[in-house]
Design an enzyme around this catalytic site. Structure first.
Site, PDB file in Angstrom:
ATOM      1  N   LYS A   1       3.455   0.273   5.298  1.00 15.08           N
ATOM      2  CA  LYS A   1       2.328  -0.086   4.432  1.00 15.08           C
ATOM      3  C   LYS A   1       2.541   0.316   2.971  1.00 15.08           C
ATOM      4  CE  LYS A   1      -1.531  -0.748   7.561  1.00 15.08           C
ATOM      5  NZ  LYS A   1      -1.050  -0.268   8.884  1.00 15.08           N
TER       6      LYS A   1
ATOM      7  N   GLU B   1     -10.530  -1.058   1.740  1.00 14.35           N
ATOM      8  CA  GLU B   1     -11.151  -0.623   2.981  1.00 14.35           C
ATOM      9  C   GLU B   1     -10.072   0.038   3.826  1.00 14.35           C
ATOM     10  OE1 GLU B   1      -9.777  -3.562   2.507  1.00 14.35           O
ATOM     11  OE2 GLU B   1      -8.440  -3.531   4.253  1.00 14.35           O
TER      12      GLU B   1
ATOM     13  N   SER C   1       7.801  -0.375  12.719  1.00 14.08           N
ATOM     14  CA  SER C   1       6.919  -0.347  11.545  1.00 14.08           C
ATOM     15  C   SER C   1       6.477   1.043  11.120  1.00 14.08           C
ATOM     16  CB  SER C   1       5.697  -1.241  11.794  1.00 14.08           C
ATOM     17  OG  SER C   1       5.051  -0.892  12.996  1.00 14.08           O
TER      18      SER C   1
HETATM   19  C1  LIG Z   1      -1.087  -1.028  10.082  1.00 18.72           C
HETATM   20  C2  LIG Z   1       0.087  -0.957  10.949  1.00 18.72           C
HETATM   21  C3  LIG Z   1       0.542  -2.076  11.694  1.00 18.72           C
HETATM   22  C4  LIG Z   1      -0.171  -3.382  11.726  1.00 18.72           C
HETATM   23  O1  LIG Z   1      -0.314  -4.032  10.522  1.00 18.72           O
HETATM   24  P1  LIG Z   1       0.522  -5.335  10.136  1.00 18.72           P
HETATM   25  O2  LIG Z   1      -0.117  -5.791   8.885  1.00 18.72           O
HETATM   26  O3  LIG Z   1       0.378  -6.316  11.265  1.00 18.72           O
HETATM   27  O4  LIG Z   1       1.919  -4.913   9.964  1.00 18.72           O
HETATM   28  C5  LIG Z   1       1.701  -1.943  12.439  1.00 18.72           C
HETATM   29  N1  LIG Z   1       2.377  -0.777  12.490  1.00 18.72           N
HETATM   30  C6  LIG Z   1       1.973   0.318  11.799  1.00 18.72           C
HETATM   31  C7  LIG Z   1       2.779   1.561  11.900  1.00 18.72           C
HETATM   32  C8  LIG Z   1       0.820   0.269  11.013  1.00 18.72           C
HETATM   33  O5  LIG Z   1       0.422   1.355  10.339  1.00 18.72           O
END
Ligand SMILES: *Cc1c(COP(=O)(O)O)cnc(C)c1O
Length: 405
Positions: free
Chosen positions: A101, A123, A388
């Site tokens: 993010k 938000e 992610s």
């Molecule tokens: C917020 C988040 C997601 C999901 O958000 P996307 O916009 O679909 O990427 C996935 N993995 C992590 C670690 C997150 O913090």
């Protein structure tokens, strides 16, 4: 896989179009006041973010502050356990603050600085986006107002503390269910009232145009790095790329690097407890076309046609829609969307920790779980998964509820 019959030449210039459409999806369905604010951001994006100064500064920040490029790791023990398919992960968990993010938050906050704005507004649901944006605001010396439902504030104490430590104002929203949807409404309202001084920073590739485009472009670094790194490591491209899809930012980031390649691409949605409405958040798999939060996409609806209640063990994935570009990529058949349950993602969470020494975010564990299923089917070849984020935020909850398996 052969090259996809869809023409991907100049894809990123052609999509979205000038009005923010990816085919029939996207757009900017907001009040006239908000439209004006979106136009301002859009104009600034095309002048500022395409300037060599902006690009050079963002590149330096990514390297010196965020710690990019993040590496790719080969999961040798996990791969061997399931046969011959080699599984690799792009380590967004090693990005500063522990998830992807920050990639778009640093871009959005740098744009705010160049536009002369004093404040960023957003938000947050579970608090992940709030923490990333508070980090970016601290770095650039911007004020930061984060709107968060009262229910979520009570559930996510550590992230509330982090945001406060980073100097953000956490504003409690008590309307309705006092959760993410109400927080979005409150934050947009505050933004409309004061848009000359501030900029809204959305948390994924959702919302009215230009947000889905901007966030995609800032996340594209993941795919650009990954493609080159994978090639340098193995001398080939992966046979498949896999990522989890909530709003869709980490997935569009890595997919962007491979759209024009002969590579299978899979988006993984959360099936939660099962197929009943209210038990999952698999919007692309089970949803229908509809407008919410200012954009047209594929969404989960209740019997009144409004956004349905959603659930997933992964709070980052429980959103009743997904970015418009995903709806488009699904329609043209370029990306396959499929589902993974809470249980399957938990198995992957434990397994990746035990076998590889990586505790993944429970969101990312959905993608790993899917890669394992795919590896069993494929028999040979390679899979690249976007990891992610890291799992520190989920650890206590999972151990308390499910123990150490
Ligand atoms: C917020 C988040 C997601 C999901 O958000 P996307 O916009 O679909 O990427 C996935 N993995 C992590 C670690 C997150 O913090």
């Amino acid at each position: 896989m052969k090259r996809h019959e869809f023409d991907f030449d100049n894809y990123f210039k052609r999509y979205p179009d000038l009005n923010g459409f990816y085919g029939r999806y996207g757009g900017c369905y907001v009040s006239d006041e908000l439209k004006e604010a979106m136009q301002e951001i859009n104009d600034a994006y095309f002048t500022i973010c395409k300037s060599t100064r902006f690009i050079a500064e963002l590149r330096r920040i990514r390297k010196d502050f965020q710690g990019r490029p993040t590496p790719i790791s080969h999961l040798e023990r996990l791969s061997n356990k399931y046969g011959n398919v080699q599984i690799y992960v792009k380590r967004e968990d090693l990005n500063h603050t522990g998830a992807h993010k920050l990639n778009h938050c640093m871009g959005e906050a740098l744009l705010a600085k160049y536009m002369g704005k004093k404040k960023v507004i957003a938000e947050t649901g579970a608090g992940q986006h709030g923490v990333a944006l508070a980090t970016a605001a601290a770095y650039f010396g911007l004020e930061c107002d984060i709107y968060m439902g009262k229910t979520d504030i009570e559930k996510q104490a550590p992230n509330v503390s982090r945001m406060k430590l980073l100097g953000a104002n956490v504003i409690e929203v008590t309307e309705g269910l006092a959760s993410l949807k109400e927080a979005v409404d409150a934050a947009f309202k505050a933004y409309v009232d004061d848009y000359k001084n501030c900029i809204y920073c959305i948390g994924s590739v959702v919302g009215p145009h230009p947000f889905p485009m901007m966030v995609r472009d800032f996340q594209m670094i993941v795919g650009v790095e990954a493609r080159q790194q994978f090639f340098d490591m193995t001398g080939e491209l992966p046979d498949a790329v896999v990522a989890c899809v909530g709003g869709g930012s980490n997935s569009i980031g890595i997919f962007s690097g491979f759209l024009a390649d002969p590579v299978e691409i899979y988006g993984v949605e959360p099936l939660g407890r099962g197929e009943k409405i209210g038990d999952h958040a698999a919007s692309l798999t089970y949803g229908e076309e509809g407008i919410m939060h200012g954009f047209n996409s594929i969404m989960l609806k209740d019997e009144k046609g409004e956004a349905a209640p959603v659930y997933s063990i992964a709070s980052g994935l429980d959103y009743p829609s997904s970015g418009p570009e995903h709806a488009f990529l699904k329609d043209i058949g370029r990306v396959k969307y499929d589902v993974v349950t809470d249980e399957e993602s938990l198995d992957a969470f434990y397994e990746l920790s035990r076998l590889e020494g990586i505790i993944p975010a429970i969101e990312s564990a959905h993608a790993v779980a899917y890669a394992i299923k795919l590896a069993k089917k494929m028999k040979k070849g390679s899979i690249l998964v976007n990891l992610s984020g890291r799992g520190d935020k989920d650890m206590d909850y999972i151990i308390e509820k499910y123990g150490v398996r």
